[in-house]
Design a protein around this motif. Sequence first.
Motif, PDB file in Angstrom:
ATOM      1  N   CYS A  49       0.805  -1.229   0.000  1.00  0.00           N
ATOM      2  CA  CYS A  49       0.000   0.000   0.000  1.00  0.00           C
ATOM      3  C   CYS A  49       0.835   1.275   0.000  1.00  0.00           C
ATOM      4  O   CYS A  49       0.297   2.363   0.214  1.00  0.00           O
ATOM      5  CB  CYS A  49      -0.940   0.006   1.213  1.00  0.00           C
ATOM      6  N   VAL A  50       2.129   1.162  -0.233  1.00  0.00           N
ATOM      7  CA  VAL A  50       2.952   2.366  -0.245  1.00  0.00           C
ATOM      8  C   VAL A  50       2.543   3.253  -1.416  1.00  0.00           C
ATOM      9  O   VAL A  50       1.910   2.805  -2.383  1.00  0.00           O
ATOM     10  CB  VAL A  50       4.462   2.028  -0.331  1.00  0.00           C
ATOM     11  N   LYS A  51       2.919   4.497  -1.347  1.00  0.00           N
ATOM     12  CA  LYS A  51       2.594   5.461  -2.394  1.00  0.00           C
ATOM     13  C   LYS A  51       3.125   4.974  -3.743  1.00  0.00           C
ATOM     14  O   LYS A  51       4.256   4.508  -3.857  1.00  0.00           O
ATOM     15  CB  LYS A  51       3.210   6.824  -2.060  1.00  0.00           C
ATOM     16  N   GLY A  52       2.283   5.067  -4.765  1.00  0.00           N
ATOM     17  CA  GLY A  52       2.679   4.655  -6.101  1.00  0.00           C
ATOM     18  C   GLY A  52       2.298   3.237  -6.460  1.00  0.00           C
ATOM     19  O   GLY A  52       2.367   2.847  -7.627  1.00  0.00           O
ATOM     20  N   GLU A  53       1.877   2.431  -5.471  1.00  0.00           N
ATOM     21  CA  GLU A  53       1.461   1.060  -5.774  1.00  0.00           C
ATOM     22  C   GLU A  53       0.121   1.066  -6.508  1.00  0.00           C
ATOM     23  O   GLU A  53      -0.736   1.925  -6.282  1.00  0.00           O
ATOM     24  CB  GLU A  53       1.355   0.227  -4.493  1.00  0.00           C
ATOM     25  N   THR A  54      -0.059   0.061  -7.368  1.00  0.00           N
ATOM     26  CA  THR A  54      -1.251   0.020  -8.220  1.00  0.00           C
ATOM     27  C   THR A  54      -2.527  -0.333  -7.459  1.00  0.00           C
ATOM     28  O   THR A  54      -3.617  -0.175  -8.004  1.00  0.00           O
ATOM     29  CB  THR A  54      -1.060  -0.987  -9.368  1.00  0.00           C
ATOM     30  N   ILE A  55      -2.407  -0.751  -6.210  1.00  0.00           N
ATOM     31  CA  ILE A  55      -3.606  -1.028  -5.425  1.00  0.00           C
ATOM     32  C   ILE A  55      -4.460   0.230  -5.268  1.00  0.00           C
ATOM     33  O   ILE A  55      -5.678   0.161  -5.093  1.00  0.00           O
ATOM     34  CB  ILE A  55      -3.246  -1.605  -4.031  1.00  0.00           C
ATOM     35  N   HIS A  56      -3.837   1.384  -5.410  1.00  0.00           N
ATOM     36  CA  HIS A  56      -4.565   2.643  -5.270  1.00  0.00           C
ATOM     37  C   HIS A  56      -5.420   2.959  -6.496  1.00  0.00           C
ATOM     38  O   HIS A  56      -6.109   3.990  -6.528  1.00  0.00           O
ATOM     39  CB  HIS A  56      -3.592   3.775  -4.957  1.00  0.00           C
ATOM     40  N   ASN A  57      -5.396   2.081  -7.510  1.00  0.00           N
ATOM     41  CA  ASN A  57      -6.320   2.223  -8.633  1.00  0.00           C
ATOM     42  C   ASN A  57      -7.714   1.718  -8.284  1.00  0.00           C
ATOM     43  O   ASN A  57      -8.656   1.928  -9.059  1.00  0.00           O
ATOM     44  CB  ASN A  57      -5.809   1.454  -9.858  1.00  0.00           C
ATOM     45  N   LEU A  58      -7.853   1.056  -7.131  1.00  0.00           N
ATOM     46  CA  LEU A  58      -9.174   0.635  -6.685  1.00  0.00           C
ATOM     47  C   LEU A  58      -9.962   1.850  -6.186  1.00  0.00           C
ATOM     48  O   LEU A  58      -9.386   2.852  -5.757  1.00  0.00           O
ATOM     49  CB  LEU A  58      -9.071  -0.382  -5.541  1.00  0.00           C
ATOM     50  N   ALA A  59     -11.269   1.732  -6.231  1.00  0.00           N
ATOM     51  CA  ALA A  59     -12.121   2.799  -5.698  1.00  0.00           C
ATOM     52  C   ALA A  59     -11.839   2.972  -4.209  1.00  0.00           C
ATOM     53  O   ALA A  59     -11.701   1.993  -3.470  1.00  0.00           O
ATOM     54  CB  ALA A  59     -13.588   2.464  -5.930  1.00  0.00           C
ATOM     55  N   GLY A  60     -11.771   4.212  -3.769  1.00  0.00           N
ATOM     56  CA  GLY A  60     -11.403   4.469  -2.385  1.00  0.00           C
ATOM     57  C   GLY A  60      -9.903   4.378  -2.216  1.00  0.00           C
ATOM     58  O   GLY A  60      -9.164   4.104  -3.156  1.00  0.00           O
ATOM     59  N   ASP A  61      -9.431   4.588  -1.037  1.00  0.00           N
ATOM     60  CA  ASP A  61      -8.004   4.526  -0.753  1.00  0.00           C
ATOM     61  C   ASP A  61      -7.758   3.362   0.187  1.00  0.00           C
ATOM     62  O   ASP A  61      -8.054   3.443   1.378  1.00  0.00           O
ATOM     63  CB  ASP A  61      -7.531   5.839  -0.134  1.00  0.00           C
ATOM     64  N   VAL A  62      -7.235   2.261  -0.344  1.00  0.00           N
ATOM     65  CA  VAL A  62      -7.039   1.048   0.443  1.00  0.00           C
ATOM     66  C   VAL A  62      -5.907   1.268   1.444  1.00  0.00           C
ATOM     67  O   VAL A  62      -4.788   1.643   1.077  1.00  0.00           O
ATOM     68  CB  VAL A  62      -6.719  -0.157  -0.464  1.00  0.00           C
ATOM     69  N   THR A  63      -6.190   1.035   2.692  1.00  0.00           N
ATOM     70  CA  THR A  63      -5.193   1.179   3.748  1.00  0.00           C
ATOM     71  C   THR A  63      -4.538  -0.172   4.024  1.00  0.00           C
ATOM     72  O   THR A  63      -5.081  -1.225   3.672  1.00  0.00           O
ATOM     73  CB  THR A  63      -5.832   1.685   5.046  1.00  0.00           C
ATOM     74  N   PRO A  64      -3.376  -0.174   4.671  1.00  0.00           N
ATOM     75  CA  PRO A  64      -2.746  -1.444   5.017  1.00  0.00           C
ATOM     76  C   PRO A  64      -3.654  -2.357   5.843  1.00  0.00           C
ATOM     77  O   PRO A  64      -3.678  -3.569   5.617  1.00  0.00           O
ATOM     78  CB  PRO A  64      -1.507  -1.017   5.806  1.00  0.00           C
TER      79      PRO A  64
END
Length: 364
Positions: free
Chosen positions: A329-344
Amino acid sequence: MKRLRMMRAPLKYVQGKGALLQFRKEMEYMGKRWLFVCSNSGYNSCHEDLEKSFEGEDDYRRYEVFGGMSSISEIKKMQDIVEADKIDVVVAVGGGSAVDAAKATAYYMGKRIVIIPTVAATDAPCTGLSVIYNDDGSFNKYLFYPQNPDAVLVDSSVIAKAPVKFLIAGMGDALGTYFEGRASLRTESPSLESGGITRAGMAIARACYDTLRKYGKAAITACENNVVTPALDAIIEATVYLSGVGADNVNCAAPHSFYNGVTSLGGHEAYHGNCVAFGTLIQLTLECADKAEFEDIQNFCLEVGLPITLAELGDFTDEDLHTIAKNACVKGETIHNLAGDVTPYELYAAIIATDALGKARLGK
């Protein structure tokens, strides 16, 4: 300014039984001095037929068996060879690591690049990027290129003779393509190459998924018996071309971030594609996907031998899972392409829940 949509793909793609015997004929326009960056198995499975393709020609060829990982030091070693031997074309012969190392070498040295995958374990051959690792095996960065490879040549008979576990891993990597693209489209994220996501890109990603579902099991049977069939050829195209071009022109999401989180532990043994397959189930959990869709993907994984539980990937402690989630979940990871902001924590919870659903499915 509205993001421009774009499409990228290898300039040339060649696939079929005996394709290695046509290597020089298909690639002669690129140059006369060749560096083949080979894995050990790649050299053993391809050297003889590649040499046959050069019969009667005076081209310079150097075969270099690389160290097994697309690390900074290995790439530098190959760069030095290109300079010393006045190489025209760099050719990757092997799996994902050989491909990534050769692509990086060609890019830094301004040379043409040809990819010869010897397993269909990842979609790396067709993509315009490399995954670069530190010398200790931990993830360093994605290295993006201004264009995709000059050519990709796949000999189906080589893939048919490779261990079936690699084909299964390739299907796992390809499984994520459509679902990661779908998630990125929903959030209007850029493609992996920073353009707008095209309908063509999504159509290729969907065709990749449909091909997996239709021919996956039959392709495994063919590979287990070391024969090339239409089903195996279809799955090779899906795992190498459709997945690679699809991913480039849509984007990644939670599955690939999960894999990067796993690599952050160092010394992991799980295949990239196996992690991506389980990561696809994790993404569906994060998205609160329909039960029928989640179970349908579980069914596919069970049918072809992909993991639906953590134990199938390795032995992870609770602390390991928190580390995976944090680094995914670090900045720049593609998981942040999901709706919302996925936290660890949200990812950690999804990993636990997905594993529990898999155990329940297996009756454990």
